[in-house]
Motif scaffolding. Structure first.
Motif, mmCIF file in Angstrom:
data_model
loop_
_atom_site.group_PDB
_atom_site.id
_atom_site.type_symbol
_atom_site.label_atom_id
_atom_site.label_comp_id
_atom_site.label_asym_id
_atom_site.label_seq_id
_atom_site.Cartn_x
_atom_site.Cartn_y
_atom_site.Cartn_z
ATOM 1 N N GLU A 45 0.861 -1.180 0.000
ATOM 2 C CA GLU A 45 0.000 0.000 0.000
ATOM 3 C C GLU A 45 0.896 1.227 0.000
ATOM 4 N N TRP A 46 1.025 1.865 -1.160
ATOM 5 C CA TRP A 46 1.880 3.034 -1.308
ATOM 6 C C TRP A 46 1.121 4.289 -0.908
ATOM 7 N N GLY A 47 1.763 5.130 -0.137
ATOM 8 C CA GLY A 47 1.181 6.399 0.278
ATOM 9 C C GLY A 47 2.129 7.531 -0.079
ATOM 10 N N PRO A 48 1.660 8.756 0.053
ATOM 11 C CA PRO A 48 2.484 9.906 -0.324
ATOM 12 C C PRO A 48 3.607 10.177 0.675
ATOM 13 N N GLU A 55 7.587 15.455 -6.301
ATOM 14 C CA GLU A 55 6.329 14.902 -6.822
ATOM 15 C C GLU A 55 6.569 13.476 -7.306
ATOM 16 N N GLY A 56 5.633 12.594 -7.013
ATOM 17 C CA GLY A 56 5.753 11.196 -7.419
ATOM 18 C C GLY A 56 6.455 10.328 -6.388
ATOM 19 N N CYS A 57 6.887 10.905 -5.285
ATOM 20 C CA CYS A 57 7.529 10.161 -4.199
ATOM 21 C C CYS A 57 6.460 9.393 -3.418
ATOM 22 N N ASN A 58 6.754 8.131 -3.074
ATOM 23 C CA ASN A 58 5.813 7.309 -2.316
ATOM 24 C C ASN A 58 6.534 6.484 -1.260
ATOM 25 N N ILE A 59 5.780 6.101 -0.248
ATOM 26 C CA ILE A 59 6.292 5.268 0.845
ATOM 27 C C ILE A 59 5.326 4.110 1.060
ATOM 28 N N ALA A 60 5.877 2.921 1.277
ATOM 29 C CA ALA A 60 5.076 1.751 1.644
ATOM 30 C C ALA A 60 5.641 1.191 2.938
ATOM 31 N N PHE A 74 9.604 0.956 2.275
ATOM 32 C CA PHE A 74 10.169 1.196 0.955
ATOM 33 C C PHE A 74 9.923 2.672 0.676
ATOM 34 N N PHE A 75 10.936 3.360 0.164
ATOM 35 C CA PHE A 75 10.880 4.770 -0.211
ATOM 36 C C PHE A 75 11.148 4.810 -1.707
ATOM 37 N N LYS A 76 10.164 5.286 -2.483
ATOM 38 C CA LYS A 76 10.268 5.256 -3.943
ATOM 39 C C LYS A 76 10.224 6.675 -4.491
ATOM 40 N N VAL A 77 11.193 6.986 -5.372
ATOM 41 C CA VAL A 77 11.217 8.298 -6.023
ATOM 42 C C VAL A 77 11.415 8.113 -7.525
ATOM 43 N N SER A 134 16.865 6.114 -13.669
ATOM 44 C CA SER A 134 15.709 5.215 -13.537
ATOM 45 C C SER A 134 15.152 5.384 -12.123
ATOM 46 N N PRO A 135 13.885 5.029 -11.903
ATOM 47 C CA PRO A 135 13.291 5.193 -10.570
ATOM 48 C C PRO A 135 14.124 4.480 -9.502
ATOM 49 N N CYS A 136 14.084 5.031 -8.302
ATOM 50 C CA CYS A 136 14.830 4.467 -7.174
ATOM 51 C C CYS A 136 13.864 3.944 -6.123
ATOM 52 N N VAL A 137 14.174 2.778 -5.585
ATOM 53 C CA VAL A 137 13.451 2.241 -4.433
ATOM 54 C C VAL A 137 14.490 1.927 -3.377
#
Length: 154
Positions: A45-48, A55-60, A74-77, A134-137
């Motif tokens: 469940e990814w949240g802001p 913008e587009g950064c999410n945390i699960a 997980f920290f995704k940018v 490329s996107p980072c996690v």
């Protein structure tokens, strides 16, 4: 003689008790389940991220409660995103799961994290980062409650 024999029996009893405890025989049963996730797991469940993040950064949240101690996330940018200078009240232990990320801690040389790289960030030490092409996690284990505060430039 009788007292000596009783002492030997008591020592033997404590030795066996300690052995069984260390083997988990008397351990309490836990109701907690194990977990396993990949960065693309459909069960995440990814949240802001906080507002100051790109913008587009999410945390699960992978395990734990972000308001309590010992939480894994997980920290995704997105690709080419810059993460502004910020701090955490908790130390953070990190492993870059995907992408490439340059991280700079105040007073230190930049470090380039590649997939599988472990990094440690001290509590309250300002740092910034930039994700590569490329996107980072990033997997992050927080010892204390999860937070992130922007550091304003003087």
């Amino acid at each position: 003689m009788k007292i000596k024999k009783q002492l030997i029996e008591i020592k033997s009893f404590y030795f066996l008790l300690m052995f069984f405890i260390s083997c988990g025989i008397f351990a309490q049963e836990t109701t907690e389940n194990s977990v396993s996730f990949t960065e693309n797991d459909s069960n995440l469940e990814w949240g802001p991220c906080p507002d100051f993040m790109p913008e587009g950064c999410n945390i699960a949240v992978l395990h734990g409660n972000p308001a309590e101690k010992n939480t894994d996330i997980f920290f995704k940018v997105p690709a080419n995103a810059s993460i502004p200078n910020h701090t955490h009240t908790s130390p953070e232990r990190m492993i870059l799961v995907s992408g490439e990320m340059e991280v700079t801690y105040e007073g230190e040389q930049p470090q380039t994290l590649k997939e599988g790289t472990y990094a440690y960030g001290p509590a309250n030490k300002p740092h910034s980062a930039k994700c590569g092409d490329s996107p980072c996690v990033l997997f992050i284990a927080f010892e204390d409650p999860v937070d992130a505060m922007p550091v304003e430039k003087d």
